[in-house]
Design a protein around this motif. Structure first.
Motif, PDB file in Angstrom:
ATOM      1  N   SER A  52      10.119  15.058  17.522  1.00 48.51           N
ATOM      2  CA  SER A  52      10.889  16.286  17.737  1.00 48.51           C
ATOM      3  C   SER A  52      10.617  17.330  16.660  1.00 48.51           C
ATOM      4  O   SER A  52      10.348  18.487  16.963  1.00 48.51           O
ATOM      5  CB  SER A  52      12.386  15.961  17.776  1.00 48.51           C
ATOM      6  N   THR A  53      10.670  16.931  15.379  1.00 46.71           N
ATOM      7  CA  THR A  53      10.535  17.896  14.287  1.00 46.71           C
ATOM      8  C   THR A  53       9.089  18.305  14.041  1.00 46.71           C
ATOM      9  O   THR A  53       8.840  19.363  13.482  1.00 46.71           O
ATOM     10  CB  THR A  53      11.090  17.319  12.977  1.00 46.71           C
ATOM     11  N   LYS A  54       8.140  17.437  14.412  1.00 45.87           N
ATOM     12  CA  LYS A  54       6.696  17.675  14.200  1.00 45.87           C
ATOM     13  C   LYS A  54       6.364  17.816  12.716  1.00 45.87           C
ATOM     14  O   LYS A  54       5.428  18.506  12.334  1.00 45.87           O
ATOM     15  CB  LYS A  54       6.236  18.934  14.957  1.00 45.87           C
ATOM     16  N   MET A  55       7.149  17.149  11.901  1.00 45.49           N
ATOM     17  CA  MET A  55       6.989  17.275  10.448  1.00 45.49           C
ATOM     18  C   MET A  55       7.218  15.922   9.798  1.00 45.49           C
ATOM     19  O   MET A  55       8.187  15.233  10.116  1.00 45.49           O
ATOM     20  CB  MET A  55       7.987  18.298   9.905  1.00 45.49           C
ATOM     21  N   ILE A  56       6.307  15.513   8.916  1.00 48.17           N
ATOM     22  CA  ILE A  56       6.450  14.222   8.234  1.00 48.17           C
ATOM     23  C   ILE A  56       6.461  14.418   6.724  1.00 48.17           C
ATOM     24  O   ILE A  56       5.997  15.427   6.196  1.00 48.17           O
ATOM     25  CB  ILE A  56       5.340  13.226   8.632  1.00 48.17           C
ATOM     26  N   HIS A  57       6.999  13.418   6.062  1.00 49.49           N
ATOM     27  CA  HIS A  57       7.168  13.425   4.609  1.00 49.49           C
ATOM     28  C   HIS A  57       5.899  12.907   3.939  1.00 49.49           C
ATOM     29  O   HIS A  57       5.229  12.007   4.447  1.00 49.49           O
ATOM     30  CB  HIS A  57       8.359  12.524   4.252  1.00 49.49           C
ATOM     31  N   ILE A  58       5.576  13.465   2.797  1.00 52.43           N
ATOM     32  CA  ILE A  58       4.377  13.059   2.057  1.00 52.43           C
ATOM     33  C   ILE A  58       4.380  11.560   1.751  1.00 52.43           C
ATOM     34  O   ILE A  58       3.323  10.922   1.728  1.00 52.43           O
ATOM     35  CB  ILE A  58       4.243  13.893   0.748  1.00 52.43           C
ATOM     36  N   SER A  59       5.551  10.960   1.547  1.00 57.53           N
ATOM     37  CA  SER A  59       5.607   9.518   1.264  1.00 57.53           C
ATOM     38  C   SER A  59       5.206   8.700   2.487  1.00 57.53           C
ATOM     39  O   SER A  59       4.539   7.666   2.359  1.00 57.53           O
ATOM     40  CB  SER A  59       7.010   9.107   0.806  1.00 57.53           C
ATOM     41  N   GLU A  60       5.614   9.140   3.691  1.00 58.02           N
ATOM     42  CA  GLU A  60       5.182   8.476   4.921  1.00 58.02           C
ATOM     43  C   GLU A  60       3.667   8.568   5.066  1.00 58.02           C
ATOM     44  O   GLU A  60       2.985   7.591   5.402  1.00 58.02           O
ATOM     45  CB  GLU A  60       5.812   9.137   6.148  1.00 58.02           C
ATOM     46  N   PHE A  61       3.164   9.759   4.829  1.00 54.08           N
ATOM     47  CA  PHE A  61       1.738  10.028   4.976  1.00 54.08           C
ATOM     48  C   PHE A  61       0.928   9.179   3.998  1.00 54.08           C
ATOM     49  O   PHE A  61      -0.073   8.537   4.371  1.00 54.08           O
ATOM     50  CB  PHE A  61       1.492  11.517   4.735  1.00 54.08           C
ATOM     51  N   THR A  62       1.358   9.145   2.739  1.00 52.36           N
ATOM     52  CA  THR A  62       0.623   8.418   1.705  1.00 52.36           C
ATOM     53  C   THR A  62       0.730   6.908   1.902  1.00 52.36           C
ATOM     54  O   THR A  62      -0.256   6.176   1.719  1.00 52.36           O
ATOM     55  CB  THR A  62       1.127   8.817   0.311  1.00 52.36           C
ATOM     56  N   ALA A  63       1.917   6.421   2.259  1.00 52.31           N
ATOM     57  CA  ALA A  63       2.079   4.981   2.512  1.00 52.31           C
ATOM     58  C   ALA A  63       1.168   4.528   3.639  1.00 52.31           C
ATOM     59  O   ALA A  63       0.592   3.419   3.591  1.00 52.31           O
ATOM     60  CB  ALA A  63       3.536   4.672   2.845  1.00 52.31           C
ATOM     61  N   ASP A  64       1.004   5.359   4.656  1.00 50.77           N
ATOM     62  CA  ASP A  64       0.104   5.029   5.767  1.00 50.77           C
ATOM     63  C   ASP A  64      -1.349   4.976   5.299  1.00 50.77           C
ATOM     64  O   ASP A  64      -2.118   4.096   5.719  1.00 50.77           O
ATOM     65  CB  ASP A  64       0.282   6.071   6.872  1.00 50.77           C
ATOM     66  N   LEU A  65      -1.741   5.896   4.425  1.00 53.31           N
ATOM     67  CA  LEU A  65      -3.099   5.865   3.858  1.00 53.31           C
ATOM     68  C   LEU A  65      -3.345   4.574   3.092  1.00 53.31           C
ATOM     69  O   LEU A  65      -4.408   3.942   3.211  1.00 53.31           O
ATOM     70  CB  LEU A  65      -3.296   7.065   2.925  1.00 53.31           C
ATOM     71  N   ILE A  66      -2.360   4.187   2.295  1.00 55.29           N
ATOM     72  CA  ILE A  66      -2.501   2.971   1.484  1.00 55.29           C
ATOM     73  C   ILE A  66      -2.554   1.731   2.373  1.00 55.29           C
ATOM     74  O   ILE A  66      -3.358   0.813   2.150  1.00 55.29           O
ATOM     75  CB  ILE A  66      -1.341   2.897   0.470  1.00 55.29           C
ATOM     76  N   LYS A  67      -1.707   1.703   3.393  1.00 53.50           N
ATOM     77  CA  LYS A  67      -1.701   0.576   4.334  1.00 53.50           C
ATOM     78  C   LYS A  67      -3.075   0.380   4.968  1.00 53.50           C
ATOM     79  O   LYS A  67      -3.529  -0.753   5.175  1.00 53.50           O
ATOM     80  CB  LYS A  67      -0.645   0.824   5.414  1.00 53.50           C
ATOM     81  N   HIS A  68      -3.755   1.490   5.279  1.00 47.40           N
ATOM     82  CA  HIS A  68      -5.073   1.418   5.922  1.00 47.40           C
ATOM     83  C   HIS A  68      -6.217   1.449   4.902  1.00 47.40           C
ATOM     84  O   HIS A  68      -7.375   1.631   5.274  1.00 47.40           O
ATOM     85  CB  HIS A  68      -5.226   2.572   6.923  1.00 47.40           C
ATOM     86  N   LYS A  69      -5.868   1.297   3.617  1.00 49.88           N
ATOM     87  CA  LYS A  69      -6.863   1.208   2.546  1.00 49.88           C
ATOM     88  C   LYS A  69      -7.827   2.405   2.538  1.00 49.88           C
ATOM     89  O   LYS A  69      -9.049   2.249   2.427  1.00 49.88           O
ATOM     90  CB  LYS A  69      -7.646  -0.114   2.662  1.00 49.88           C
TER      91      LYS A  69
END
Length: 541
Positions: free
Chosen positions: A369-386
């Motif tokens: 709905s908001t089309k906006m994500i938090h930098i922590s969500e974004f970065t945690a996803d990067l780390i999860k996918h190495k």
């Protein structure tokens, strides 16, 4: 206008002496004392004029005469009637509280002052007593016997004092068996005060700046770009890599919005340098806006209408630039506003796409709905996918604990992602006691517009419970760094730590990421983003 005397903040030994004995008089008969060091300056006339709020004039809370408009009592009662009809939750909260006291000892201001009127249940009673007098049959006929009282200037000054001793952190709501959100009561109380021109300078000033210039600090576009370019120079000095951000670029995939506190002053600027380094390393197709240059929303501490007005600028700019989705920096109230209020105000942002990481392919369905994500969500996803090359040993001189900022934690449910990021970039991480973190986190004591300089005693009191939890891990584990994901925290917590826990620093999570980030083409790094020697470098050799 009375001259406000400057006062020295009492020493920690004095401030920690808290008297929990109740007053000898009933709460309705206990006068309100407005004491320097415990209140913020009143709004400036020019700011109220700028944002169109009533009764603009020069005034001070220290004055006997607050220069209230004629018929102010009617204005307040009519304003209350309007909100009782408009917000069903407000009427429910006025009616269903049984005074069980489950919230009483959960408020950091009550814990640190012993003042019963800082119990959330009694703070709400300040306004409930007026509701009963003018909107209930029992209150009209039985008066004080039914917990009702007349609205007068003493009551209004009491409202002002205690509604601006609430940081709207919502910790009390976690423990309420009826689910009463006392922060919503405070919001209504502040809205009613605004109807007669009673606000504080450190709310109305930033709101006026944001309304006119796009950010709380009133930074002009060239100042924003210049500050970021200076950060790029520092990044090049530290890493040898030149970062080249773009501004107001149409057609970028992502609009990045962060609180203006990250553009000016430490440790916010190091967090901002972290964003720049991370995005450069990823080759992210993003742009900054020098017009919608504020993620935070001090309008939220004024009224729902003002918060709505300021929130929309982000989406208007996203539409103007033609981006696909929005990425937000480390902020507090930006995220509570987005996740709990925006759809009601504006409806879903259907002109944007559901955020999808161009690096990992993850679709963030939670932001549909908001089309906006938090930098922590974004970065945690990067780390999860190495997707990041990290060297956590660069942070080995730090023993880190994490402060759950109230609005992202209780208002957004962002609990695990910042911890996953910290654990990936730091080898020494320690949690504070369980009843002081996550959804039960204590506030910094300076939120909701109270992070001024003139109310330092109030801030140090309000932050005492958080400081005590930090003290525990400092003494047990040697913690020397307090991480967080909120610009107000980064502005407020350094003073709190210096006062209660000298030697404990404050950092944004993305600063820790950037210190650990091994960038392509970087030179051998010798310092962190604060130009301090890395472990094993310089004086540590």
């Amino acid at each position: 206008m009375a001259k406000v005397e400057k006062v020295k903040t009492p020493k920690p030994q004095e401030l920690s002496q808290i008297d929990f004995r109740p007053p000898t008089t009933d709460w309705m008969d206990t006068p309100t004392v407005i004491k320097p060091g415990n209140f913020c300056w009143g709004s400036k006339e020019k700011d109220l004029l700028t944002i169109g709020l009533p009764n603009p004039r020069q005034w001070s809370p220290a004055d006997e005469d607050w220069k209230l408009p004629e018929g102010w009592e009617t204005t307040i009662i009519e304003g209350m009637a309007e909100r009782l009809a408009k917000y069903r939750s407000f009427k429910i909260f006025m009616d269903i509280c049984v005074r069980c006291g489950a919230c009483a000892d959960k408020c950091h201001f009550y814990i640190a002052t012993g003042d019963p009127k800082n119990m959330p249940v009694l703070r709400a009673e300040l306004i409930r007593s007026i509701y009963k007098k003018y909107f209930t049959t029992s209150g009209k006929f039985l008066g004080k016997l039914a917990g009702a009282r007349e609205l007068n200037e003493d009551v209004l000054k009491e409202w002002w004092s205690y509604f601006f001793q609430c940081t709207e952190c919502r910790r009390c709501s976690v423990f309420c068996p009826y689910g009463i959100d006392q922060a919503e009561v405070t919001i209504i109380g502040r809205e009613l005060l605004n109807l007669v021109g009673l606000n504080i300078d450190w709310i109305s000033g930033p709101v006026a700046n944001c309304y006119m210039k796009g950010n709380h600090l009133g930074l002009e576009p060239h100042a924003i770009a210049g500050n970021i370019e200076t950060m790029c120079d520092d990044i090049e000095d530290i890493t040898g890599v030149r970062v080249n951000p773009t501004f107001n670029r149409k057609g970028a995939e992502i609009l990045f919005i962060t609180p203006s506190g990250d553009l000016l002053g430490e440790p916010g600027i190091q967090t901002c340098m972290g964003y720049l380094m991370l995005f450069h390393e990823l080759g992210l197709d993003y742009t900054w806006s020098t017009y919608a240059s504020e993620g935070g929303n001090f309008g939220f501490f004024t009224s729902n209408d003002m918060a709505k007005r300021l929130n929309y600028k982000i989406y208007a700019e996203a539409k103007r630039l033609g981006v696909k989705w929005i990425l937000g920096g480390e902020c507090g109230h930006m995220w509570r506003v987005l996740n709990q209020y925006m759809d009601t105000w504006h409806g879903p942002a259907d002109f944007l796409e559901v955020p999808k990481s161009p690096i990992t392919g993850t679709v963030f369905e939670n932001a549909k709905s908001t089309k906006m994500i938090h930098i922590s969500e974004f970065t945690a996803d990067l780390i999860k996918h190495k997707k990041l090359n990290l060297d956590p040993s660069r942070n080995d001189h730090l023993k880190v604990t994490f402060h759950d900022s109230c609005n992202p934690s209780r208002g957004m449910g962002l609990l695990d992602e910042p911890r996953e990021v910290i654990k990936a970039v730091c080898n020494n991480f320690y949690e504070m006691p369980e009843n002081t973190i996550r959804e039960k986190t204590f506030c910094c004591g300076s939120g909701s517009g109270l992070n001024a300089s003139e109310n330092m005693e109030q801030r140090m009191r309000g932050g005492l419970p958080r400081a005590n939890a930090v003290k525990y891990v400092k003494e047990k584990h040697g913690v020397n760094m307090l991480a967080n994901i909120c610009a107000v925290d980064r502005a407020a917590l350094p003073a709190l730590m210096d006062y209660w826990n000298p030697g404990v620093g404050v950092t944004g999570v993305t600063e820790l990421v950037a210190n650990a980030l091994v960038m392509k083409g970087e030179k051998e790094r010798e310092t962190n983003l604060r130009f301090e020697d890395l472990p094993g470098k310089g004086g540590d050799e």
